[in-house]
Scaffold this motif. Sequence first.
Motif, PDB file in Angstrom:
ATOM      1  N   TYR A   1       4.445  -3.236  -7.526  1.00  0.00           N
ATOM      2  CA  TYR A   1       3.532  -2.087  -7.612  1.00  0.00           C
ATOM      3  C   TYR A   1       4.232  -0.815  -7.153  1.00  0.00           C
ATOM      4  O   TYR A   1       4.179   0.225  -7.836  1.00  0.00           O
TER       5      TYR A   1
ATOM      6  N   ALA B   1      -0.701  -2.406   1.536  1.00  0.00           N
ATOM      7  CA  ALA B   1      -0.215  -1.437   0.546  1.00  0.00           C
ATOM      8  C   ALA B   1      -0.946  -0.119   0.751  1.00  0.00           C
ATOM      9  O   ALA B   1      -2.078  -0.085   1.251  1.00  0.00           O
TER      10      ALA B   1
ATOM     11  N   LEU C   1       4.035  -7.067  -4.006  1.00  0.00           N
ATOM     12  CA  LEU C   1       3.584  -5.694  -3.783  1.00  0.00           C
ATOM     13  C   LEU C   1       4.672  -4.678  -4.089  1.00  0.00           C
ATOM     14  O   LEU C   1       4.377  -3.551  -4.489  1.00  0.00           O
TER      15      LEU C   1
ATOM     16  N   VAL D   1      -5.471  -2.691   1.818  1.00  0.00           N
ATOM     17  CA  VAL D   1      -5.032  -1.536   1.036  1.00  0.00           C
ATOM     18  C   VAL D   1      -5.590  -0.275   1.680  1.00  0.00           C
ATOM     19  O   VAL D   1      -6.804  -0.153   1.882  1.00  0.00           O
TER      20      VAL D   1
ATOM     21  N   LEU E   1      -1.815  -1.107  -9.087  1.00  0.00           N
ATOM     22  CA  LEU E   1      -1.940  -2.155  -8.077  1.00  0.00           C
ATOM     23  C   LEU E   1      -2.843  -3.281  -8.576  1.00  0.00           C
ATOM     24  O   LEU E   1      -2.520  -4.472  -8.405  1.00  0.00           O
TER      25      LEU E   1
END
Length: 376
Positions: free
Chosen positions: A319, A270, A316, A144, A297
């Motif tokens: 999100y 992400a 993902l 991330v 997230l």
Amino acid sequence: MSQQFDVCIRGDGVVGRTLALLLARERLRVALVSPPPEVQSAPASPDVRAYALNAASKTLLEDLRSWPDTLLDQTPAVTPVLQIEVQDSSLADSLLDFSASQLGQPALTWIVDVPTLEQQLAQAVRFSPQIEQLTAPVKAALQVVCEGKHSSSREEFGASYSIKPYGQKAIAAHLESSLPHQGVARQWFDGGDVLALLPLAGPDANAVALVWSVSNDHADALQAMTDEDFCAALQKVCGPAVGQLSLTSKRACWPLALASADRWVGPGWALAGDAAHTIHPLAGQGLNLGLADAQALAKTLAEREYWRALGDEKLLRRYERSRRADVAAMGMVTDGLYSAFSHSAGPLQALRQWGMRGFARSGPLKSWVMRRATGL
């Protein structure tokens, strides 16, 4: 045997630390990456940025036991904003007026001391056994990126970052007024410039934080002024109602832009916070959007199917979908306000004033916008 991690968070700012704490509560093993000490640049002066946090952000940080309390000298680190006054510099009275009492809430927003908030989060991270602080990225099921708008990792994952420069810079500083601020945040639209004075140091204090968005040339000229001349230029916009202003800090300055990554997620990665998006600071919503990213997230990962991997792209994308609309809407609002107030021609100015006064009298619409902006 080397430590195995579920998530590697690149960037240990407010958003990165918040996300790390949220994931640690889900019993995930988190690597939180910050630059090594030898490449970290020491701040030239104390941080004078002002964070306006809404009710949703306050609830999130309180839940993580990271809501700041007081500074070392016992000065309140958080100041509730009880009223917001918005004014067009061409008018004698306020164009818009929002108050916490209209919503039946204790505050519209809270102005938070940045270093104190960062220290609270850092302390919570140190006491979490699920989080390990590192100086370089490591292998994990999910990477991330929370490195901010100048992220060096976005391109590594194939995400491009489109930037719309405003041709403006923000000037920030702390000031002392001869009058108490009484919990009132004030904002002036002056041609294309936007000036805000935000209350600091508790509800009964005289300290205020300045955020002044001006053209690049004007910013350079203001930065070159002496403290006395700078305050005189500031006073000319604010008028006498705020009292006599004097600087209590150095001035910081940075360029402004509307920016967004074309993709926020991909297989095993992400983006969150300013690494994914930035907006104009005139509404004070930048950090609120970043904290909402972290919360969304963490929720997406916590609610995943038992058989789905943390880095699953389909997971993902849930999100990304949950956040893109809100971020785009806030970006459109701030960009639209900037555009509307950047024109000083007579007909456009009259139309803008008519529209804003109509909004001020709209009742339900005004209440809805207030509740959205305050995170209620």
